[in-house]
Design a protein around this motif. Sequence first.
Motif, PDB file in Angstrom:
ATOM      1  N   VAL A 145      -3.032   2.488 -21.070  1.00 48.32           N
ATOM      2  CA  VAL A 145      -3.054   2.140 -19.643  1.00 48.32           C
ATOM      3  C   VAL A 145      -4.278   2.762 -18.966  1.00 48.32           C
ATOM      4  N   THR A 146      -4.618   2.195 -17.814  1.00 42.45           N
ATOM      5  CA  THR A 146      -5.662   2.775 -16.971  1.00 42.45           C
ATOM      6  C   THR A 146      -5.025   3.238 -15.666  1.00 42.45           C
ATOM      7  N   TYR A 147      -5.277   4.497 -15.278  1.00 48.09           N
ATOM      8  CA  TYR A 147      -4.829   4.995 -13.977  1.00 48.09           C
ATOM      9  C   TYR A 147      -6.018   4.994 -13.018  1.00 48.09           C
ATOM     10  N   PHE A 180      -0.165  -2.895  -2.794  1.00 46.45           N
ATOM     11  CA  PHE A 180       0.184  -1.623  -3.439  1.00 46.45           C
ATOM     12  C   PHE A 180       0.725  -0.625  -2.415  1.00 46.45           C
ATOM     13  N   GLY A 227      -0.359   7.747  -4.296  1.00 45.91           N
ATOM     14  CA  GLY A 227      -0.787   6.365  -4.547  1.00 45.91           C
ATOM     15  C   GLY A 227      -0.650   5.985  -6.013  1.00 45.91           C
ATOM     16  N   LEU A 228      -0.881   6.957  -6.894  1.00 44.55           N
ATOM     17  CA  LEU A 228      -0.711   6.700  -8.334  1.00 44.55           C
ATOM     18  C   LEU A 228       0.754   6.854  -8.756  1.00 44.55           C
ATOM     19  N   MET A 240       4.085  -5.952  -7.879  1.00 44.55           N
ATOM     20  CA  MET A 240       2.862  -5.218  -8.231  1.00 44.55           C
ATOM     21  C   MET A 240       3.203  -4.106  -9.232  1.00 44.55           C
ATOM     22  N   PRO A 286      -7.367   2.395 -10.893  1.00 43.21           N
ATOM     23  CA  PRO A 286      -8.338   1.302 -10.832  1.00 43.21           C
ATOM     24  C   PRO A 286      -8.713   0.953  -9.387  1.00 43.21           C
ATOM     25  N   GLY A 295       2.028   2.116  -8.871  1.00 41.65           N
ATOM     26  CA  GLY A 295       0.882   3.022  -8.874  1.00 41.65           C
ATOM     27  C   GLY A 295      -0.418   2.349  -9.268  1.00 41.65           C
ATOM     28  N   SER A 321      -5.544  -6.876  -3.084  1.00 38.54           N
ATOM     29  CA  SER A 321      -4.344  -6.243  -3.651  1.00 38.54           C
ATOM     30  C   SER A 321      -3.999  -4.871  -3.079  1.00 38.54           C
ATOM     31  N   VAL A 367      -1.176   0.966 -11.887  1.00 36.83           N
ATOM     32  CA  VAL A 367      -1.552   1.317 -13.264  1.00 36.83           C
ATOM     33  C   VAL A 367      -1.702   0.032 -14.081  1.00 36.83           C
ATOM     34  N   ILE A 368      -2.833  -0.077 -14.760  1.00 30.43           N
ATOM     35  CA  ILE A 368      -3.094  -1.290 -15.536  1.00 30.43           C
ATOM     36  C   ILE A 368      -2.647  -1.087 -16.975  1.00 30.43           C
ATOM     37  N   LYS A 369      -1.808  -1.984 -17.444  1.00 34.47           N
ATOM     38  CA  LYS A 369      -1.409  -1.948 -18.853  1.00 34.47           C
ATOM     39  C   LYS A 369      -2.395  -2.802 -19.641  1.00 34.47           C
ATOM     40  N   HIS A 370      -2.752  -2.341 -20.831  1.00 32.20           N
ATOM     41  CA  HIS A 370      -3.741  -3.070 -21.622  1.00 32.20           C
ATOM     42  C   HIS A 370      -3.107  -3.788 -22.796  1.00 32.20           C
TER      43      HIS A 370
END
Lengths: 87, 392
Positions: free
Chosen positions: B209-211, B223, B101-102, A1, B213, A4, B219, A6-9
């Motif tokens: 990036v998006t923090y 995590f 969590g992040l 996973m 989500p 954190g 899922s 965190v989604i990479k684009h």
Amino acid sequence: MEVGAVIKHDIKKAAKTGDWRYMKPVVDKEKCSGCSTCVSYCPDASIELKFYKEGQKDKADIDYDFCKGCGVCAEVCPMKAISMQKN
Amino acid sequence: MNQNNKNRIALTGGAAAAEALKQIEPEVMAVYPITPQTPIIETYAKFHADGEVATEIIQVESEHSAISACVGASAAGARTVTATSSQGLALMNEILYIASGLRLPILMVVSARALSAPINIHGDHSDVMGARDAGWIQIFSENAQEAYDNTIIGMKLAEKVGLPVMAIMDGFNTSHCVENLELLPDEKVKKFIGEYAPEKHLLNITEPVTYGPLALQNSYFEFKVDQEAAMEGSKEAYLEISREFEKLSGRAKNYFESYQLEDAEQVIVLAGSTAGTTKDIVDKLRKKGQKVGLLKINLFRPFPRKEIIEALKNAKSIAVMERAISSGTYSPIYQDIVSGFYNSEHKMPAIQNYVYSLGGRDIFAGDIEKVLKDLEDNNPPAGGSKEIKYIK
């Protein structure tokens, strides 16, 4: 996973959110003075100044992959260089 | 003690932590003042006003905002710290879980204090114990020297493992008491901490990036299990960094401090400033030939269960002394030690849960001596007492 969550684009894989646009802004590059007013007003960060002609300032250029046709740029353009046209 | 050592200085625990923060020089510090954390942030604010640090100090309107600003700053890629106490930490509670969590490496210096009501500004461990399940690494300090050391170790550990860290000192007992300590030279600390280069952050426009989500049934669980693995892994990292720090400072660091523990029959287990008084009593009773010892917990989360039980296995009786209540059950460290014994191959010694010094109530040498006397008198009996004893 992903650490954190965190989604990479990957911009190449990003959904083209401009595809449901009804009206689109069209820049008359001859009228455009390259003042960049539209760049800072665009709510979708879909305008940048790009090279147009040798010896001239860079002109507004719209990224139609993401522009949603809201028309703010046409409204704020001091040169009236942007017009809204049917997509 | 070398009288000519220029790095020796008398400071409160709060000012000592501020000195460590000055050497770390974080990019962002979001803080809201609360007693007894104030010596930390007022000292740091003075460094800032004097132009000694270039940190962006964000003065916010509450601790909820302080930690929220820290989450934003850390996600943006800045080396970030904060400091708080008591109600402030309680108000941060919601965001503590978001920070961990992040996986944001925020350092928080905590000057531990009692929780209201009734209102009380003095030291105990109720605030930090209340946050023990928030996914933050927690390191306790005995004195100003350790408050300084653990601030530096905590920053490096947070950034190494990608988890937030609380460096905890006892409110007033440590935060406001002036002690002699040794500071490391600035350049040594800067080299030890190194440059902060996060792998990903919000301001990196080339790799967006998006923090934060959404992660639902498919899922979220994974995590959280990953986060827990990181927490477990941070144990090893803490030891590595502590060893490295030991080389730098000459001060031994480990999961816990063993004081006359080797052959001890009666052992006190505790965390924080009371260890100092306890060592005096241990010395006194050792001179009389009594086999007494102390295990002082440094790293509390993650709990080094195996190592602690290994160190306690030869004790005949143990007193776990705590400055917090876990309402409705035994106090936190006691629970961890008892379950640690049950999950080991070692036989449970006689073990007693004590609660002391809530709301800053003085704990005297005589109180500690009485605890050890109780243990020697086979009280609690083998198997341990079911009662919590209050040292009032």
